[in-house]
Write an enzyme that holds these catalytic residues in place. Structure first.
Site, short mmCIF file in Angstrom:
data_model
loop_
_atom_site.label_atom_id
_atom_site.label_comp_id
_atom_site.label_asym_id
_atom_site.label_seq_id
_atom_site.Cartn_x
_atom_site.Cartn_y
_atom_site.Cartn_z
N ASP A 199 -9.48 -6.23 2.65
CA ASP A 199 -8.16 -6.72 2.22
C ASP A 199 -7.94 -8.16 2.67
OD1 ASP A 199 -7.40 -4.38 1.04
OD2 ASP A 199 -6.40 -3.59 2.81
N ASP A 256 -4.77 -3.30 5.14
CA ASP A 256 -5.23 -2.86 6.45
C ASP A 256 -6.74 -2.97 6.62
OD1 ASP A 256 -5.84 -0.85 4.69
OD2 ASP A 256 -4.39 0.57 5.48
N ASP A 270 0.86 -1.18 0.00
CA ASP A 270 0.00 0.00 0.00
C ASP A 270 0.89 1.22 0.00
OD1 ASP A 270 -2.28 -1.43 0.22
OD2 ASP A 270 -2.46 -1.23 2.39
#
Ligand code: ATP
Length: 905
Positions: free
Chosen positions: A641, A637, A328
């Protein structure tokens, strides 16, 4: 207070019973309740009892053989042998108990570092606290991805849905509201309650804590299963299986040798038996499985020190072979310390000065300080209202509470002259659509006057533009020109700024009297008819450590891919700043939608940045990359996900910003959310694998070498160069003191400059087999040269045997030093014996040897004689010879073929 039917009571009633004001408990009250009712913690897993653990050490076929041998030796009146074999077994068991106990405790401690957090309102302020500190009467906030930390009576919900499978077995999420239920309602029908341990699938809610710890529904049922620390991994299982096979082979072989010794060489049968016992003990790698487990556990501890918590041991091995890291952007590659740096309205571009969350700094327009601008004020007001964060002054400075991006927007509003408390009080929120990555916007409704309601939306520009039909300008409205606004977005994004668009709409209330706007209508239909207020550009500086870690990945042959929900241009600019690529190839999430798995695999290999992605894209990317043979680490997170984290070879969750769901789905949790910690974990993973390889590469050839020496004597019909009990002695001191030292090796110099090891490569490969043969040859040569050398010079058999034992020990030391070195390391004692563990291990072994050679009691037991300096020279010389030959072989060997080594097992 007794457990009550809280679900039957109205929220106000529950608030009254627990004296829980809407501003939350005061800190003092919370503390006193914590003392009165105890911590919100369920009783922990029972510690494994030491005695049981000790007993378990003997539950191993290798040990059975050794114990059998000691009993038989006793029956044959060979009490010394019995004693030494038992000592071998006991020392091994003790090492096992101590190290496994340490490993378990540290894993437990590491797991406690990851204890859940909860968000509560205290002293009229939102606050994150350890879930253990929750008390009855606390106002608890829950949102998608949380595991509810206590039983709560819901007071307010926004599209809240919770999975209660853990309590009710129902795997689909159930909708929650603040309504009461009849007393007889089953757990699953109590919509006004949220229970400890259940998972929030969507939406947000606030509730009053009515039960904590054992008083919760979860605490009262017996199905309370806390995960146990698992010390077994595929690798340790593979080792055990291997050890078992070796044992079977050794037993069979021993029978053959025994027959040969008695019938061909005409040994006394009890003498032959003792030889066979000595051989079996020499050959059995009894300590190997324990040392492998210890090596893994050492790796886990080191990773924890580098901010990576390993949730299960096998991922330590997998980490070492990771070839792609998908990360990310926000918070992992960047610092997530945001600041509004630019604002664009219909009339102008503004820039903002200031530092972090400090609420001071000017707003400039063409270099001039702006004092009054109605469009800017309207935008700042929306930024404040469509926002859940707060900023507070704390002893160490200004700190964000809540989403750092939203906190930055609060600061922007303050710089624009607004008072957050006053504005929020004047326009209470009456409804909301919480932000989620799929929607890419957040919408709130507020009362503004008696007839109209105001909606505020903020989100990804492309998303907000779709809702907009005009633009606020000088108190009036202007035409919305999409191309014009897309160009402005591009200008801000190309500076690496994260861009948000803000819009507003006024509506009459939909449901007359109570005046609540029903945002649920938008769940089906996208909102429309908004007035655009402008764009806000936020800077989120890249982490310096991430930049270095990316450079390290490049060297280590690991590719880094950025996966972000952010704008393509912003993401590309940040990727450039981080050094992912000079000119990053960017793909949009929607570009991936129609692709087949093969097409996706090809595209994903050639792309550096994936922008505007949703969590589903992450899952497809992982699958495509894996199908192509890559070993993928994926960060995440959010609640959505979880599937991608589970599917990845190594799922990495964020410890600070991550949801409980994401953490539970992943193998590694980063306590600092920093990309660099993933790379440190990979380094440790590679080191652990290397160390295990070294442990095996040391154990097998040394065991094999000793066995060969005895076998040689037997077949040639010579007197044995070492007695069975002396072999047992060597095993006793070296297996533990030398083999174990390798578990603590810090990692080779080339650990992050070589490519990832091929997936599925086996530890027990042909090279190891070759090495074992080489060592067997060297040991046999060493043993017999020394043995005959002493005899020829007129030395006694006892002296020859004493020197042979000493020589074997030195050859094992020589080999240990060589196993630690890579072909790149200089050949120096300083480098080879660089770790304290190695030095201590060698020191201990030599001390034991001195006792073995020079103390009368041991001389009596083992039949040894004192050695002279010259003898020491010979033994050390043989050790040096082993070191030199193995080093030469290592350096002359052709470099490793890229396809890996053919496994033996
Ligand atoms: P990463 O996946 O790297 O963490 P990200 O945080 O930018 O990326 P998301 O959180 O999915 O990804 O956000 C996607 C987009 O949604 C952002 O670029 C922003 O435009 C918008 N956005 C993010 N947070 C909010 C929020 N709290 N309110 C409204 N819009 C938001």
């Amino acid at each position: 207070m007794e457990i009550q039917a809280w679900h039957t009571l109205a929220p106000e009633e529950v608030a009254r019973v627990w004296e829980s004001p809407s501003s939350g408990l005061s800190e003092e009250e919370a503390q006193s309740r914590l003392l009165r009712y105890g911590a919100n913690r369920l009783p922990g897993r029972k510690q494994t009892n030491w005695l049981k653990r000790f007993a378990l050490q003997f539950h191993n076929p290798l040990i059975y053989v050794l114990l059998g041998a000691s009993v038989l030796s006793g029956l044959l009146n060979h009490w010394v042998d019995t004693g030494v074999i038992l000592a071998v077994v006991l020392v091994n068991a003790m090492i096992g108990v101590i190290h496994e106990g340490k490993a378990e405790n540290s894993l437990e401690a590491i797991r406690r570092m990851n204890d859940p957090q909860a968000t509560v309102r205290r002293n009229n302020r939102r606050k994150r606290i350890p879930a253990e500190e929750l008390v009855v009467g606390d106002r608890l906030y829950i949102e998608a991805g949380d595991r509810v930390a206590a039983d709560i009576r819901l007071v307010e919900t926004h599209q809240l849905r919770i999975v209660e499978a853990i309590l009710t077995g129902e795997s689909l999420p159930v909708s929650k509201d603040a309504l009461s239920a009849p007393a007889e309602a089953a757990l699953g029908e109590r919509s006004g309650m949220a229970f400890s341990g259940t998972l929030v699938a969507a939406g947000t809610g606030i509730g009053i804590v009515v039960a904590t710890a054992e008083k919760t529904e979860m605490g009262t049922i017996s199905r309370l299963l806390r995960e146990v620390v698992e010390l077994q991994t595929p690798l340790t299982r593979q080792m055990e299986q291997f050890a078992r096979r070796v044992t079977g082979f050794i037993l069979l072989f021993s029978v053959l040798i025994f027959t040969f010794a008695v019938f061909v060489r005409h040994y006394q049968w009890d003498e032959a038996f003792m030889i066979v016992v000595g051989l079996a003990v020499a050959a059995i790698p009894e300590g190997l499985p324990a040392v492998v487990t210890i090596t893994l556990a050492v790796g886990v501890q080191r990773m924890a020190a580098r901010h990576a918590i390993v949730r299960n041991l096998p991922s330590v091995e997998t980490l070492g072979s990771v070839s792609i890291i998908c990360s990310d952007k926000t918070g992992t590659l960047t610092r997530n310390e945001m600041m509004v740096q630019a604002v664009a309205t219909h009339e102008a571009f503004f820039t903002l000065e200031g530092q972090g969350y400090e609420p001071s700094g000017r707003i400039l327009r063409d270099g001039e300080t702006v004092t009054e601008d109605p469009t800017l004020s309207a935008l700042a007001r929306a930024a404040l209202l469509c926002n859940d964060a707060d900023v507070a002054r704390e002893p160490e400075g200004w700190k964000a509470h809540g989403d750092p991006m939203e906190a930055a927007l609060v600061i922007f509003a303050r710089k624009a002259g607004l008072d957050p408390v006053r504005v929020r009080e004047a326009h209470p929120r009456t409804g909301e659509i919480p932000f989620n990555g799929e929607l890419q916007y957040m919408l709130t409704c507020h009362t503004s006057d008696s007839t109209m309601h105001e909606m505020m939306v903020k989100g990804a520009p492309e998303r907000v533009f779709r809702m907009v039909h005009n633009v606020l300008c000088n108190g009036g409205y202007a035409q919305f020109e999409p191309s014009d606004w897309l160009a402005r977005t591009h200008t801000l994004a190309s500076r690496g700024l994260r861009v948000l668009a803000f819009a507003t709409a006024r509506r009459p209330p939909v449901r007359g009297q109570e005046g609540i706007l029903d945002v649920d209508d938008f769940a089906q239909e996208a909102p429309r008819g908004f007035t655009l207020l402008g764009l806000v550009g936020l800077i989120d500086p890249p982490r310096d450590t991430a930049r270095q870690a990316i450079a390290e990945c490049t060297q280590a042959g690991i590719r880094v891919k950025m996966i972000t929900g952010d704008h393509a241009v912003t993401a590309a600019a940040v990727a450039r700043q981080l050094g992912i690529s000079e000119s990053p190839v960017v793909a949009l999430g929607e570009d991936l939608d129609g692709l087949s798995l093969e097409e996706l695999a090809f595209k994903s290999l050639t792309t550096d940045v994936f922008a505007r992605t949703t969590p589903e894209h992450k899952l497809r990317l992982v699958k495509a990359l894996q199908a192509d043979g890559s070993v993928v680490a994926m960060t995440g997170d959010g609640v959505n996900d979880a599937p991608a984290l589970k599917r990845a070879d190594v799922g990495v969750a964020m410890g600070l910003a991550g949801t409980e769901v994401a953490k539970e789905a992943s193998q590694i949790i980063l306590t600092d959310d920093n990309f660099a910690s993933i790379v440190s974990a990979v380094r440790e993973g590679r080191t652990v694998y290397d160390n295990i390889k070294k442990v095996i590469a040391w154990t097998l050839p040394t065991n094999g070498g000793e066995t060969f020496a005895i076998l040689g004597a037997l077949t040639l019909g010579l007197a044995l160069p070492v007695t069975p009990v002396q072999i047992l002695w060597i095993n006793l001191i070296t297996a533990v003191a030398l083999g174990l030292t390798l578990a603590f090796d810090p990692g080779a110099s080339d650990v992050m400059t070589r490519p990832p090891r091929p997936n599925h490569s086996s530890l027990l490969d042909r090279r190891l087999f070759g090495q074992t043969l080489l060592l067997c040859g060297l040991f046999t040569i060493g043993v017999f040269s020394v043995y005959f050398g002493v005899l020829q010079r007129g030395g006694s058999l006892e002296l020859a045997r004493t020197l042979v034992v000493h020589t074997l020990v030195w050859m094992e030391i020589g080999y240990l030093l060589s196993v630690r070195l890579t072909p790149l390391d200089p050949l120096q004692w300083r480098v080879a014996a660089a770790t304290p563990a190695v030095r201590i291990g060698i020191g201990l072994v030599l001390m034991c040897q001195v006792a073995f050679i020079y103390t009368p009691p041991l001389q009596r037991i083992f039949g040894t004689l004192p050695l002279t300096g010259w003898h020491w020279g010979v033994a050390i010389g043989c050790g040096a010879m082993v070191f030199a030959v193995v080093e030469a072989e290592k350096r002359l060997r052709p470099p490793r073929a890229s396809g890996g080594i053919k496994p033996l097992l």
